[in-house]
Every structure is written in C-alpha cells, then in structure tokens.
Design an enzyme around this catalytic site. Structure first.
Site, PDB file in Angstrom:
ATOM      1  N   GLU A 118       0.853  -1.194   0.000  1.00 24.71           N
ATOM      2  CA  GLU A 118       0.000   0.000   0.000  1.00 24.71           C
ATOM      3  C   GLU A 118       0.880   1.232   0.000  1.00 24.71           C
ATOM      4  O   GLU A 118       1.867   1.300   0.741  1.00 24.71           O
ATOM      5  CB  GLU A 118      -0.909   0.010   1.229  1.00 24.71           C
ATOM      6  CG  GLU A 118      -1.758   1.279   1.348  1.00 24.71           C
ATOM      7  CD  GLU A 118      -2.681   1.254   2.568  1.00 24.71           C
ATOM      8  OE1 GLU A 118      -3.085   0.145   2.976  1.00 24.71           O
ATOM      9  OE2 GLU A 118      -2.991   2.330   3.104  1.00 24.71           O
ATOM     10  N   GLU A 130      -2.689  11.540   2.994  1.00 26.52           N
ATOM     11  CA  GLU A 130      -3.721  11.355   3.999  1.00 26.52           C
ATOM     12  C   GLU A 130      -3.837  12.638   4.809  1.00 26.52           C
ATOM     13  O   GLU A 130      -2.847  13.350   5.025  1.00 26.52           O
ATOM     14  CB  GLU A 130      -3.391  10.194   4.932  1.00 26.52           C
ATOM     15  CG  GLU A 130      -3.521   8.828   4.306  1.00 26.52           C
ATOM     16  CD  GLU A 130      -3.291   7.723   5.324  1.00 26.52           C
ATOM     17  OE1 GLU A 130      -4.286   7.187   5.841  1.00 26.52           O
ATOM     18  OE2 GLU A 130      -2.122   7.400   5.592  1.00 26.52           O
TER      19      GLU A 130
END
Length: 544
Positions: free
Chosen positions: A345, A350
C-alpha cells in the site's frame, strides 16, 4: 489508508512559523539562531529541562562575545534535551553540516555522565520521532567556549534504526535535538549554547527535479458534468466485514451522485451525514471510494486537490496492489490472490480533520505488519481552501513523496525483499473520504475536490544508452485505420495494445526490422502501445 498515525501539536507560535515558511520556495538556506533576536528559529522546545533563550552570556571573551545565549538546565531528567522543528525538511543529499558553540562550567557538572554533546536529527512528524533518528556525538571541554561541527555527510553518525539509510541519502528529517551529557542518567548539568547554524539545502532543489517519468500515460481531468467517468473509475461499495469498513470507519461508500460527481472541471467526493442502510448495516454517514481501472508499475502520480473540513473527516489518495484479495475491489475477481499488506500500500496523501494543516504519506508492508512505521509528513498552508499538488514517484529503488513539487519523504529500504518491498507489481489508485470515530457532532457534509489525477511513466530519456538506441530506432505514425511502425533496429520488437484501464486489446505480435503495418480498425479512443525489446519494455499513449 488502512491504519493511520497521529502527531503532536506544537505551540501556536511555532505553527504560524511553519505555515508561513512552508509557502516559500525551497532553496539553499541557513537555519540559524544567535539568541540575540536575529535567528530563523521561532520556537525552542525543552524536554524535561529548563531553558532561557535570552540569558546573559556568562563568559564573554574572544571566542564568544555575544551578549545573550541559550541557558540549558538539566535538573536530572533521564532523556532531557532541547529541540526545534523546521517547516521544511533538510535535504541531506547536498550539504548537511550543523555547528554551534557550547560552554559548560566545571562547577555545574555532577555525577559520572559523559562530557559530550549530541546533535540528533529526526522526523518530527512521526508518532515516535526517535525511531527515525540519526545523531553525531562530540566530546566537550569544560570552562571554555568550544565550537563543534556536526557533518552528516562525512562524520561518524549513529542511526537509531539500523535499517535507516545513510544520512546523505535522506530528505525526511526536519527536527534538531540537542542533548548534553547523554541520556539514561539523572545527573544534573547546566550548559550554555550559542550560534547554532545549518548551512545547506532546505527542502527540494528545483535543479534536481528532472523526473524520468515524463510521459503522460493515464489521466482524468474531470472535464465533464455529472457522474464520474465509468471507463476510468469503479465505485467500491461492498463492505469487507459484517460490521463495516476497516479502522472503525463510520460511513457507507455509495455510488450515489450525491457522494461523487464531476462539476465545473473537478471531481467532488462528498462525505455527508445521513442515515443509510446497505448490505444489512445502517450507518449515519455516506461517502464514496473510487478505484481506478488503470494499474501500473513504476511511475509518477500527481493529484491536484483541496481537502474537506471537519473533525472526523479522513480523505486519502493512495494505491493498493492490483493483486489484493479484497472483495468488492475492481481488480479482485481476476487478480485478487494476495492479502494485505503483502500486496503493498502506498499512501500518497492522507489528512485528518482534527489536524487541519497536516498531510502525511506512508507505506504499509509486511515488514511493518501493516502498521504506520514508514511515514513522513509536513504542515501545509490552507489545504482545504487552496489546491495543492500531491505527488508520488516510484521506481525500482525507492518511493518519493512530494507536496507542490517538494520532496518531503523518501522510502528507501536498505534490504529489498517481499517483506520490505512488495512494490514490484501493478498498483491501482484509490480516492476516498472516510469518516472516523469522534466526528464533530455538528458535521453535516464536506468534500474533497480533485482538479486532476495524472500518471506518468518514462520515455527514451530515462533509459540507458543501449535501450535509448533501440527506442530511437522505432518510429510510428497513424495512417487511417493503420499504425505504421518503422523498425530501424537490428532486432524484432514485440508490440501489444492495452486500453487506459490496462486491459489487453491486442496480444503481442513481433515486428521484424523494416516498415510494418498494424491494423487499428477494431480500436477506438486513446490506448497505449506496449513495446518490448530484448532488454526492456516501454509504453506510449496513442490518441486517434
């Protein structure tokens, strides 16, 4: 974005400095403090000690005629230190030399702690900053001002984590920690520090920014109106667990037009408060989670976006391995063979609404058991009102993360294996806005607005000389429904055709030297030609 990280707030004064400084262009610059009001460091933070940043110089002499200095009083703390955090990371690859003056009176030393000064560099945005630490330690003389130099390019350094790269390879460090007489002792000491200086590169040097990934191979400019482009995006709505999504997310992802749509040249992913029942589960919030129908290995991703407001919002732009075994994901039916985090990932961006001006990047791999250990971040100005460009470059050796073109974190494991580096196969893009536990009771709705998403890969300029010679010998042009390929090399070249979602349209055929014709009559719209030589493969986008 399966597992998040937390950060600690700094003082309001330091925060204001970070926001202002982060807007400036990265450059060769000094970080200095003479403790007489002429420094660039706005906030020193003591940890288990007492400091005075404007204390009268107790020993004015030719070595240090300064009027005021920093007084460092360790009353016996086990890990006492003083530190400051820079708005932009230090680029250790070009110049990484710190210097300062120190004076320790012999009558202010007690116990058996070593007479030394440590200068430590850390990533101050990690939940445990010391895990990123590299340091240099120098012995200290008593009863005189002494100038110490800490050269992280050629000096003897110590890494807290033996897997961390050499300092000269790092661009993820932004905190300086100064510690007198070591740690793991309770011996009091009083010291005086002056004229701290860093002379080197701050942040990202534009002259070093030439990316090898210069060929646009896939994008969505969001120029239409209404639903998202079906050929580009899949709505992932199936919940992976009976109780809902990972990380205790509080929303349902839907394919409703109210949660994701294109308008005025932008994509809007809207998280909103509303009761919604799906798959036998009621939630009080809805949002959207989009999977790209394009996957790639190695390249540069850029997304220009502005982020939602609201405590509890959790927007992300990220990737997962195409082989992830996650029911409901676009690629799962055909390729889903590998669990998370073995699929790899890459969190490009974010953001958490409770920490409004902070953005983060992270990697989740088996080596970290999926936890957020390999991460970097920085404060950014006004991320919800202003657009910023969130970027990631991924090659065979490392993954670099950028904000508005500035590198702020690099993942470069010294040992590459399936545990530390699952990034050897295709990844696909995901964009979503999750809702966390603890959402603001007054929250109603907010959106992540995305101006564009683009993926670039390399062209002839990024390959070695032998491959460059082969590529430069391949010429092609459109002639009606035919692609004419002039192969001037001395070997046969394989060619196949895939669409922008990575699906095979034309299986590979081999073209010998000379002028060859490839029929395109069955293909419409843009697609990618994939070439293969004896030593490499490359792709080129074709628009009919």
């Amino acid at each position: 974005m399966r597992i998040s990280t937390t950060v600690t707030f700094y003082t309001i004064l330091c925060f204001l400095f970070l926001v202002i400084a982060a807007q400036s262009t990265a450059q060769y610059s000094s970080v200095v403090d003479d403790f007489e009001g002429d420094g660039t460091i706005s906030s020193w933070e003591p940890d288990d000690l007492i400091i005075d940043t404007a204390f009268p110089n107790p020993l004015v002499d030719a070595s240090n005629p300064s009027t005021t200095v920093l007084r460092y009083e360790d009353t016996g703390g086990t890990y006492s230190n003083v530190r400051f955090t820079n708005a932009v990371n230090y680029n250790m690859t070009i110049g990484a030399v710190f210097s300062l003056k120190i004076y320790i009176p012999s009558d202010q030393v007690s116990g058996s702690a070593p007479l030394q000064l440590s200068l430590k560099l850390q990533n101050g945005y990690r939940q445990e900053p010391w895990t990123s630490q590299t340091e240099i330690i120098h012995p200290v003389l008593l009863d005189e001002w002494q100038t110490l130099t800490f050269d992280f390019n050629s000096g003897d350094y110590l890494n807290f984590d033996s897997n961390s790269p050499e300092p000269i390879e790092r661009v993820d460090l932004n905190r300086v920690v100064i510690q007198v007489n070591g740690e793991n002792n309770n011996d009091p000491v009083i010291a005086y520090i002056d004229d701290l200086n860093y002379d080197g590169l701050i942040g990202y040097d534009p002259d070093q920014s030439e990316s090898v990934f210069d060929q646009l191979v896939w994008s969505d400019e969001f120029d239409g109106e209404g639903p998202v482009e079906e050929s580009n995006w899949h709505h992932q709505t199936q919940i992976p667990n009976p109780w809902g999504w990972f990380n205790e997310e509080q929303q349902h992802y839907t394919d409703e037009l109210t949660n994701s749509y294109v308008e005025d040249g932008s994509l809007f992913i809207v998280a909103k408060r509303e009761d919604y029942t799906d798959q036998g589960l009621m939630r009080e919030f809805t949002s959207a989670r989009l999977n790209s129908k394009f996957a790639f290995t190695y390249g540069r991703v850029e997304a220009r976006a502005r982020l939602p407001f609201g405590v509890g919002t959790w927007p992300a732009i990220w990737t997962l391995g195409k082989n992830v075994s996650e029911a409901g994901a676009y690629w799962y039916p055909q390729y889903g063979t590998t669990g998370w985090p073995a699929c790899g990932e890459i969190d490009i961006m974010e953001h958490w609404g409770w920490n409004q001006h902070y953005i983060s990047a992270a990697l989740h791999t088996p080596s970290s058991s999926g936890a957020t250990e390999n991460t970097g971040g920085l404060y950014a100005a006004d991320v919800s009102n202003e657009f910023h460009i969130y970027g990631m470059e991924w090659d065979e050796e490392e993954i670099r993360f950028t904000l508005d073109g500035q590198i702020y974190y690099v993942y470069h494991p010294q040992v590459q294996n399936a545990s530390t580096w699952p990034y050897v196969e295709d990844q696909y893009l995901i964009m979503n806005v999750a809702i966390q536990n603890g959402v603001d009771p007054g929250f109603q709705e907010s959106a992540m607005e995305v101006d564009y998403v683009r993926v670039y890969q390399s062209t002839v300029n990024s390959v070695d000389e032998n491959e460059r010679d082969i590529r430069s010998a391949i010429h092609h042009y459109l002639d009606g429904d035919a692609l004419m390929v002039d192969n001037d090399s001395k070997e046969s070249i394989g060619i196949s055709i895939v669409d922008l979602q990575g699906r095979l349209l034309q299986k590979q055929i081999f073209l010998p030297p000379g002028l060859q014709e490839v029929s395109l009559k069955d293909f419409t719209g843009p697609f990618i030609l994939q070439f293969q030589s004896s030593s490499n493969t490359w792709g080129e986008r074709i628009i009919r």
